[in-house]
Structures are given as C-alpha cells and as structure tokens.
Write a protein that holds these residues in place. Structure first.
Motif, mmCIF file in Angstrom:
data_model
loop_
_atom_site.group_PDB
_atom_site.id
_atom_site.type_symbol
_atom_site.label_atom_id
_atom_site.label_comp_id
_atom_site.label_asym_id
_atom_site.label_seq_id
_atom_site.Cartn_x
_atom_site.Cartn_y
_atom_site.Cartn_z
ATOM 1 N N VAL A 12 0.793 -1.037 -0.040
ATOM 2 C CA VAL A 12 0.221 0.164 0.053
ATOM 3 C C VAL A 12 0.823 1.258 -0.331
ATOM 4 C CG1 VAL A 12 -1.561 1.794 1.184
ATOM 5 C CG2 VAL A 12 -1.962 -0.894 0.519
ATOM 6 N N ASP A 13 2.041 1.183 0.830
ATOM 7 C CA ASP A 13 2.758 2.879 1.114
ATOM 8 C C ASP A 13 3.311 2.722 -0.456
ATOM 9 O OD1 ASP A 13 2.754 3.039 3.419
ATOM 10 O OD2 ASP A 13 4.013 1.531 4.373
ATOM 11 N N LEU A 14 3.819 1.114 -0.954
ATOM 12 C CA LEU A 14 4.458 1.552 -2.355
ATOM 13 C C LEU A 14 3.362 2.318 -3.531
ATOM 14 C CD1 LEU A 14 6.411 0.871 -4.123
ATOM 15 C CD2 LEU A 14 5.677 -1.206 -4.873
ATOM 16 N N ALA A 15 2.366 2.232 -3.191
ATOM 17 C CA ALA A 15 1.552 2.419 -4.566
ATOM 18 C C ALA A 15 0.731 3.686 -3.884
ATOM 19 C CB ALA A 15 -0.121 2.109 -4.795
ATOM 20 N N GLU A 16 1.183 3.804 -2.965
ATOM 21 C CA GLU A 16 0.359 4.781 -2.331
ATOM 22 C C GLU A 16 1.804 6.799 -2.422
ATOM 23 O OE1 GLU A 16 -1.426 5.260 1.638
ATOM 24 O OE2 GLU A 16 -2.825 4.364 0.518
ATOM 25 N N LEU A 17 2.852 6.085 -2.593
ATOM 26 C CA LEU A 17 3.535 7.372 -2.530
ATOM 27 C C LEU A 17 3.972 7.752 -3.907
ATOM 28 C CD1 LEU A 17 6.456 5.801 -0.321
ATOM 29 C CD2 LEU A 17 6.074 7.864 -0.328
ATOM 30 N N GLU A 18 3.717 7.150 -4.837
ATOM 31 C CA GLU A 18 3.496 7.727 -6.045
ATOM 32 C C GLU A 18 3.202 8.614 -6.749
ATOM 33 O OE1 GLU A 18 2.040 6.351 -10.171
ATOM 34 O OE2 GLU A 18 1.450 4.958 -9.423
ATOM 35 N N PRO A 19 1.901 9.604 -6.554
ATOM 36 C CA PRO A 19 2.188 11.062 -6.713
ATOM 37 C C PRO A 19 3.017 11.908 -5.749
ATOM 38 C CG PRO A 19 0.362 10.295 -5.656
ATOM 39 C CD PRO A 19 1.258 8.709 -5.534
ATOM 40 N N ALA A 20 3.881 11.330 -4.862
ATOM 41 C CA ALA A 20 4.461 12.401 -4.115
ATOM 42 C C ALA A 20 5.864 12.058 -5.178
ATOM 43 C CB ALA A 20 4.914 11.754 -2.833
ATOM 44 N N ALA A 55 9.303 -13.834 -9.579
ATOM 45 C CA ALA A 55 9.232 -13.101 -10.412
ATOM 46 C C ALA A 55 8.454 -11.970 -9.862
ATOM 47 C CB ALA A 55 8.023 -13.906 -11.238
ATOM 48 N N LEU A 56 7.973 -12.084 -8.203
ATOM 49 C CA LEU A 56 7.775 -10.679 -8.229
ATOM 50 C C LEU A 56 8.874 -9.527 -7.157
ATOM 51 C CD1 LEU A 56 4.564 -11.393 -5.507
ATOM 52 C CD2 LEU A 56 4.850 -9.675 -7.663
ATOM 53 N N VAL A 57 9.438 -10.819 -6.346
ATOM 54 C CA VAL A 57 11.190 -10.247 -6.059
ATOM 55 C C VAL A 57 12.514 -9.052 -7.470
ATOM 56 C CG1 VAL A 57 13.443 -11.124 -5.645
ATOM 57 C CG2 VAL A 57 11.369 -12.007 -4.845
ATOM 58 N N GLU A 58 12.004 -10.215 -8.255
ATOM 59 C CA GLU A 58 13.082 -9.596 -9.184
ATOM 60 C C GLU A 58 12.379 -8.356 -10.514
ATOM 61 O OE1 GLU A 58 14.060 -11.316 -14.656
ATOM 62 O OE2 GLU A 58 13.320 -12.159 -12.890
ATOM 63 N N GLU A 59 11.081 -8.030 -9.973
ATOM 64 C CA GLU A 59 10.779 -6.609 -10.288
ATOM 65 C C GLU A 59 10.891 -5.967 -9.258
ATOM 66 O OE1 GLU A 59 9.122 -6.208 -13.801
ATOM 67 O OE2 GLU A 59 9.884 -8.068 -13.706
ATOM 68 N N LEU A 60 10.393 -6.395 -8.117
ATOM 69 C CA LEU A 60 11.123 -5.064 -7.187
ATOM 70 C C LEU A 60 12.067 -4.581 -7.141
ATOM 71 C CD1 LEU A 60 8.350 -7.283 -4.654
ATOM 72 C CD2 LEU A 60 8.256 -4.583 -5.090
ATOM 73 N N LEU A 127 3.653 -4.857 -12.278
ATOM 74 C CA LEU A 127 3.879 -5.054 -10.680
ATOM 75 C C LEU A 127 3.708 -4.830 -10.219
ATOM 76 C CD1 LEU A 127 6.152 -5.280 -8.641
ATOM 77 C CD2 LEU A 127 7.236 -3.466 -9.185
ATOM 78 N N LEU A 128 2.430 -3.444 -9.565
ATOM 79 C CA LEU A 128 1.449 -3.573 -8.621
ATOM 80 C C LEU A 128 0.424 -3.742 -8.852
ATOM 81 C CD1 LEU A 128 1.262 0.519 -8.767
ATOM 82 C CD2 LEU A 128 3.117 -1.272 -7.423
ATOM 83 N N ASN A 132 -0.379 -6.640 -5.551
ATOM 84 C CA ASN A 132 -1.223 -6.987 -5.228
ATOM 85 C C ASN A 132 -2.591 -8.872 -5.246
ATOM 86 O OD1 ASN A 132 -1.421 -4.476 -4.233
ATOM 87 N ND2 ASN A 132 -2.341 -3.868 -5.913
ATOM 88 N N SER A 133 -2.234 -8.682 -6.443
ATOM 89 C CA SER A 133 -3.099 -10.043 -7.299
ATOM 90 C C SER A 133 -2.121 -11.056 -5.760
ATOM 91 C CB SER A 133 -3.089 -10.321 -7.428
ATOM 92 O OG SER A 133 -3.436 -11.638 -7.995
ATOM 93 N N TYR A 134 -1.365 -11.270 -5.388
ATOM 94 C CA TYR A 134 -0.595 -12.303 -4.844
ATOM 95 C C TYR A 134 -0.416 -12.588 -3.529
ATOM 96 C CZ TYR A 134 3.902 -15.104 -3.119
ATOM 97 O OH TYR A 134 3.994 -16.072 -2.524
ATOM 98 N N LEU A 135 -0.732 -11.028 -2.962
ATOM 99 C CA LEU A 135 -0.973 -11.134 -1.449
ATOM 100 C C LEU A 135 -2.639 -11.248 -1.101
ATOM 101 C CD1 LEU A 135 1.286 -7.780 -1.183
ATOM 102 C CD2 LEU A 135 1.586 -10.355 -0.192
ATOM 103 N N GLU A 136 -3.264 -11.190 -2.201
ATOM 104 C CA GLU A 136 -4.545 -11.036 -1.142
ATOM 105 C C GLU A 136 -5.032 -12.616 -1.948
ATOM 106 O OE1 GLU A 136 -6.869 -9.267 -4.736
ATOM 107 O OE2 GLU A 136 -6.546 -7.365 -3.921
#
Length: 264
Positions: A12-20, A55-60, A127-128, A132-136
């Motif tokens: 959530v932090d990752l996504a919400e920081l985008e505008p800043a 795959a997520l580790v690589e993209e992060l 990636l986003l 999100n899909s993975y963690l859900e």
C-alpha cells in the motif's frame, strides 16, 4: 498472519507514494525505495513461506534499481555539502560549492527522468497488479524461520571484522550491512523490531556512506582539475571523511556485541 499483513502494508505504501515521487516531494523517492526494498527482502527471506514469488522479487529489484540513482545523488550532495559547512572558509578555494551542486543536481535530474520513465511504464503497472493479486491470494506454505538469515549475518560480520583495512574490507562490511538490513526487515515484519539490530545497521550504513562519499570526492577533484579549477579543497574534505572513519572499528564492534544475542 502478521507477516502477510506487514507485506500488504508495504505494498500500500509503495502505491500511495507514487504521486509524491512524481512531484519530487522531500524524501519521497527514498520512502518508495525503502518500501520496494523491504518487500523484496521479506519475500526473499521468507521464500519458504511464500511460494512462487521469484518473479515479484525480480520486479521489485528492478524498481529499486530505477529509484536508486536519484536517492544516491541526493545523499551524496547532502554529505559533501555538510562537509563543506564544517570546513573553515580559508580552506575553501574556488567555487567548490557551486561545482558540487551543479554535478549532483545534474545527476539527480537525469536520475529522476529514469524514475518517471519507470513509473510511466506498463512494467510498473503490472508489478502493482501482480503484487496485489499475489498478496490477496497467497496461502503461507509453512511457518517463518530466520535461522538461515541469522547464520548469514554472523558469518559475514565475523569475516568482515577479521579483515585488514582496505577496499576488500569495505566490500565485506557492505555485504554484512545488507545481511543485517535484511534481518532487521524480517524482524519488523514479524512484529519484533530490534533496536540493537537497527543500531548495527546504522553504524554500518554510516561507514558505507563515508566510503561512497570518499569515492565521489575523488571524482569531483578530477573533474575540477580537468576544468582548470583549484582542487585543493576536495583533498581537505577527503581528509575529513577519513578522520570521521577513525572510530568505526570501536563503534561497529560495540554495536555487534549488542546485536549478536538477537541474531543467535
């Protein structure tokens, strides 16, 4: 499960920081990089808990790499300008401060362009979505186990502390720092923050900053010399960095003694 909740909060932090980050607000790039790095570290540390996360580790890692240069330019600028603030005026020859700002502002400007390119990409959007899909839907495969990570920290710290001073030791200390950081993230993800582990990471991080700053000062001096400018002050600043590093051995050994029981 506490671990999953921690990862969700970081996502959530990752996504919400985008505008800043897009607005280049203070510390925003750093915070997004920390969020990406923490998610990557925890998914790697707990690979036995979270199946099929490679795959997520690589993209992060890709996102962290995209954010890294902008943050590094910011930190280096702050470090060198802080050194100049401590330097007696009579030892500052020429327009050193102007050169420092120009060099690092250009580095940061080009780095921010790369950040914007990454955030505009379909790769980032995917990636986003994937995160999100993975963690859900993830179902932890087993209970968390930090024994392997703790062994890595102990092994790297012992190896680095035994080495003579020099470039190889600097590399070894940086490797130890990364292992300590991973251990700190893991402990926090499980709801067990550790002040001694964070203190050890801080000591190692300060020394790494000094090593990187010293290399940057050498580059700045070379650039000034090639431009026909006086490079005397860069030598003064380099001397300050090396003087600041003199107490590192005592500091790191003290921090390691305090953190070691929590890494056993």
């Amino acid at each position: 499960m506490r671990l999953v909740e921690s990862l969700v909060a970081k996502a959530v932090d990752l996504a919400e920081l985008e505008p800043a980050v897009r607005a280049d607000e203070p510390d925003a790039v750093h915070q997004m990089r920390v969020a990406a790095r923490t998610l990557r570290a925890d998914l790697r540390t707990f690979a036995h808990v979270f199946p099929d996360s490679d795959a997520l580790v690589e993209e992060l890692a890709w996102l962290g790499d995209a954010l890294g240069p902008a943050r590094e330019a910011e930190v280096l600028s702050e470090q060198v300008l802080a050194l100049l603030d401590r330097t007696p005026p009579e030892l500052i020859h020429g327009s050193v401060r102007a050169r420092v700002r120009q060099v690092f502002d250009l580095d940061r400007e080009s780095s921010l362009a790369l950040v914007a390119e990454a955030l505009d990409s379909e790769r980032y959007r995917e990636l986003l979505r994937a995160l999100n899909s993975y963690l859900e839907n993830v179902r932890p495969a087993t209970k968390p186990d930090l024994s392997r990570l703790r062994r890595r920290v102990r092994r790297r710290m012992r190896a680095a502390l035994r080495m003579p001073h020099g470039a190889e030791r600097d590399v070894a200390m940086h490797a130890a720092r990364k292992a300590v950081r991973q251990a700190r993230y893991a402990a926090e993800a499980l709801g067990h923050p550790s002040k001694p582990i964070k203190a050890l990471q801080d000591v190692l991080g300060d020394e790494h900053d000094r090593v990187v700053t010293a290399a940057a000062l050498i580059d700045l001096a070379a650039g000034a010399y090639q431009a026909g400018e006086d490079s005397f002050t860069y030598g003064v600043l380099l001397g300050q960095v090396r003087s600041d590093a003199k107490g590192f051995d005592k500091r790191v050994k003290r921090a390691w003694r305090a953190a070691r029981p929590e890494l056993s």
